[in-house]
Design a protein around this motif. Structure first.
Motif, PDB file in Angstrom:
ATOM      1  N   LYS A 246      27.064  23.473  -9.397  1.00 14.71           N
ATOM      2  CA  LYS A 246      26.184  22.554 -10.144  1.00 14.71           C
ATOM      3  C   LYS A 246      26.127  22.925 -11.619  1.00 14.71           C
ATOM      4  CE  LYS A 246      23.065  21.075  -6.414  1.00 14.71           C
ATOM      5  NZ  LYS A 246      21.675  21.142  -5.890  1.00 14.71           N
ATOM      6  N   SER A 247      25.988  24.203 -11.885  1.00 14.36           N
ATOM      7  CA  SER A 247      25.896  24.668 -13.268  1.00 14.36           C
ATOM      8  C   SER A 247      27.173  24.353 -14.040  1.00 14.36           C
ATOM      9  CB  SER A 247      25.626  26.180 -13.277  1.00 14.36           C
ATOM     10  OG  SER A 247      25.629  26.680 -14.584  1.00 14.36           O
TER      11      SER A 247
ATOM     12  N   ARG B  53      27.644  20.565 -14.781  1.00 15.87           N
ATOM     13  CA  ARG B  53      26.824  20.125 -15.927  1.00 15.87           C
ATOM     14  C   ARG B  53      27.478  20.539 -17.244  1.00 15.87           C
ATOM     15  NH1 ARG B  53      21.841  22.702 -13.058  1.00 15.87           N
ATOM     16  NH2 ARG B  53      21.244  21.071 -11.594  1.00 15.87           N
ATOM     17  N   GLU B  54      28.109  21.706 -17.231  1.00 14.07           N
ATOM     18  CA  GLU B  54      28.719  22.237 -18.454  1.00 14.07           C
ATOM     19  C   GLU B  54      29.963  21.446 -18.868  1.00 14.07           C
ATOM     20  OE1 GLU B  54      31.216  26.215 -19.673  1.00 14.07           O
ATOM     21  OE2 GLU B  54      29.508  26.485 -18.327  1.00 14.07           O
TER      22      GLU B  54
ATOM     23  N   GLU C 185      25.811  14.314  -9.904  1.00 11.93           N
ATOM     24  CA  GLU C 185      25.271  15.515  -9.260  1.00 11.93           C
ATOM     25  C   GLU C 185      24.726  15.245  -7.864  1.00 11.93           C
ATOM     26  OE1 GLU C 185      21.780  18.703 -10.236  1.00 11.93           O
ATOM     27  OE2 GLU C 185      23.330  18.428 -11.767  1.00 11.93           O
TER      28      GLU C 185
END
Length: 449
Positions: free
Chosen positions: A145-146, A149-150, A174
């Motif tokens: 997930k991180s 997003r990046e 997401e």
């Protein structure tokens, strides 16, 4: 030069290798399963050895049986073709341990490019552009997930040991990530016994363009230009051509240099292919390297008048390459003719060929192992023929292909010939306006039997 080569494969690629060996004065050994006893590669080889039952695991993937066949026939080299054991590092090692030359790269080279994350790290170190994504395998959903997003959605999850679209999932937002992460891992575990997953930025409107490379035992590497393999269904190539209608001279130079750097990074020996994704802005990214001869190698052979199998054998025997790069002098297109029903979700269609008429004429090449009366077994890949046309221009190559397809008659089974005929008549395809997603929108029109 080798005295006798065992071909550790079947069908059209085994026949293709046998033909070049005959021209080079090299004796050949065919191996075959009980399902393939009537195949042409068995008839045309100098010797033939039955190595097991129809299932691949009991025949074409059975390394002890293959090595036994090589030893009893005194073969001094093994050509793996494509598929089966062609990119199996352990097989290459076993050949070396038995003093039999594996016609391909070393086990170490195969391993370096066989694992996608290792290959990506190698390419970054070599300065070859790669798709933004995870630096290693994803350890958790939170990490996924991180990272998503990046780098920004859409992203694609891929199995590190993957191939053929297995363990591959596109995630557009997401809310979909958790489900697709679990599905990709489960599919990868089932298909490869390895649930390692990594993430990349999903390239929209991509072209799949690959570069043929060759490297010898003395550190020299050259490229033999590109093939466009964007016409795919479920990540399986159906049509390939060279040169790519999307290519520019400047892009060809940049991609060719990158392909050479990729091969040099592992001191590559043999012929191979460096595959790239190219976005609509002509930015290109390394995807993977195939450390073997490709199904579509004939396309390159036709546009540069060059026998890639002969080059592969010569490199394995220690003959140096010229080191010069090759560029398309003609335009060639290949249609893969599969024993599948395109009007029934491309369902496999094994069975007996009752009637066969193969097209001919100027600019037409057919690589195939089938004949009238031949029974296509249900145990293996559905490819039955590769139809290649070559001409001065892309438009002429398409016209020749349309004509050749219309006179290609295979009765008794269903084939993809009707699909290819409709594709060749599609205006967007003829204009060269397609991506890897093209067939998602392509509508096959029903035809009367």
């Amino acid at each position: 030069m080798f005295k006798k080569i065992l071909i550790a494969n079947r069908g059209e690629i085994a026949l293709r290798v046998i033909r070049t060996c005959k021209e080079m004065g090299i004796k050949t050994v065919a191996i075959y399963s009980t399902a393939d006893r009537d195949s042409l590669h068995v008839k045309f080889a100098d010797e033939a050895v039955c190595i097991g039952k129809p299932a691949s695991t009991e025949s074409y993937l059975n390394i002890p049986h293959i090595m036994a066949a090589a030893e009893i026939t005194n073969a001094d080299a093994i050509h793996p073709g494509y598929g089966f054991l062609a990119e199996n590092a352990r097989f290459a090692e076993i050949c070396a341990e038995h003093g039999i030359k594996f016609i391909g790269p070393t086990a170490e080279m195969i391993r370096k490019m066989g694992d996608k994350m290792t290959a990506k790290e190698t390419m970054i170190a070599a300065g070859v552009p790669v798709i933004p994504g995870s630096e290693g395998l994803l350890s958790s959903l939170d990490e996924a997930k991180s990272l998503a997003r990046e780098i920004g959605y859409p992203v694609i999850l891929k199995a590190t040991a993957g191939g053929g679209g297995k363990g591959m999932r596109v995630v557009w937002e997401e809310s979909e990530l958790e489900k697709q992460f679990q599905v990709a891992r489960a599919e990868a575990k089932a298909a490869f016994n390895n649930d390692g997953i990594y993430m990349e930025k999903y390239i929209e409107e991509p072209r799949h363009i690959e570069f043929q490379v060759a490297g010898d035992q003395y550190g020299r590497v050259c490229h033999l230009s590109e093939r466009d393999c964007s016409i795919q269904r479920r990540h399986q190539k159906l049509v390939e051509e060279s040169p790519s209608p999307f290519m520019t001279p400047e892009l060809r130079e940049k991609m060719g240099e990158a392909a050479i750097r990729a091969a040099q990074a592992i001191n590559y020996e043999s012929v191979g292919t460096v595959e790239f994704l190219v976005d609509k802005y002509r930015n290109f990214y390394f995807m993977e390297m195939n450390t073997r001869i490709q199904v579509e190698h004939g396309v390159t052979e036709e546009v540069i008048n060059f026998d890639l199998i002969k080059e592969q054998i010569k490199i394995a025997a220690g003959v140096p390459i010229s080191g010069k790069n090759y560029y398309p002098q003609m335009h060639a297109i290949e249609c893969r003719i599969n024993a599948e029903d395109p009007f029934n979700d491309f369902r496999p269609s094994p069975g007996r060929i009752t009637t066969l008429h193969v097209p001919g004429g100027h600019g037409v090449r057919v690589d195939s192992h089938i004949y009238a009366g031949y029974v296509i077994p249900p145990y293996y890949d559905s490819l039955v023929a590769k139809l290649i046309t070559v001409a001065q221009t892309r438009e002429e190559a398409i016209c020749t292909m349309e004509r050749a397809l219309s006179e290609f008659v295979i009765e008794g089974i269903k084939t993809t010939i009707p699909f290819h005929l409709q594709l060749m008549r599609n205006e967007a395809f003829r204009r060269g306006e397609f991506t890897t997603q093209f067939l998602n929108e392509f509508k096959l029109e029903p035809v009367e039997e």
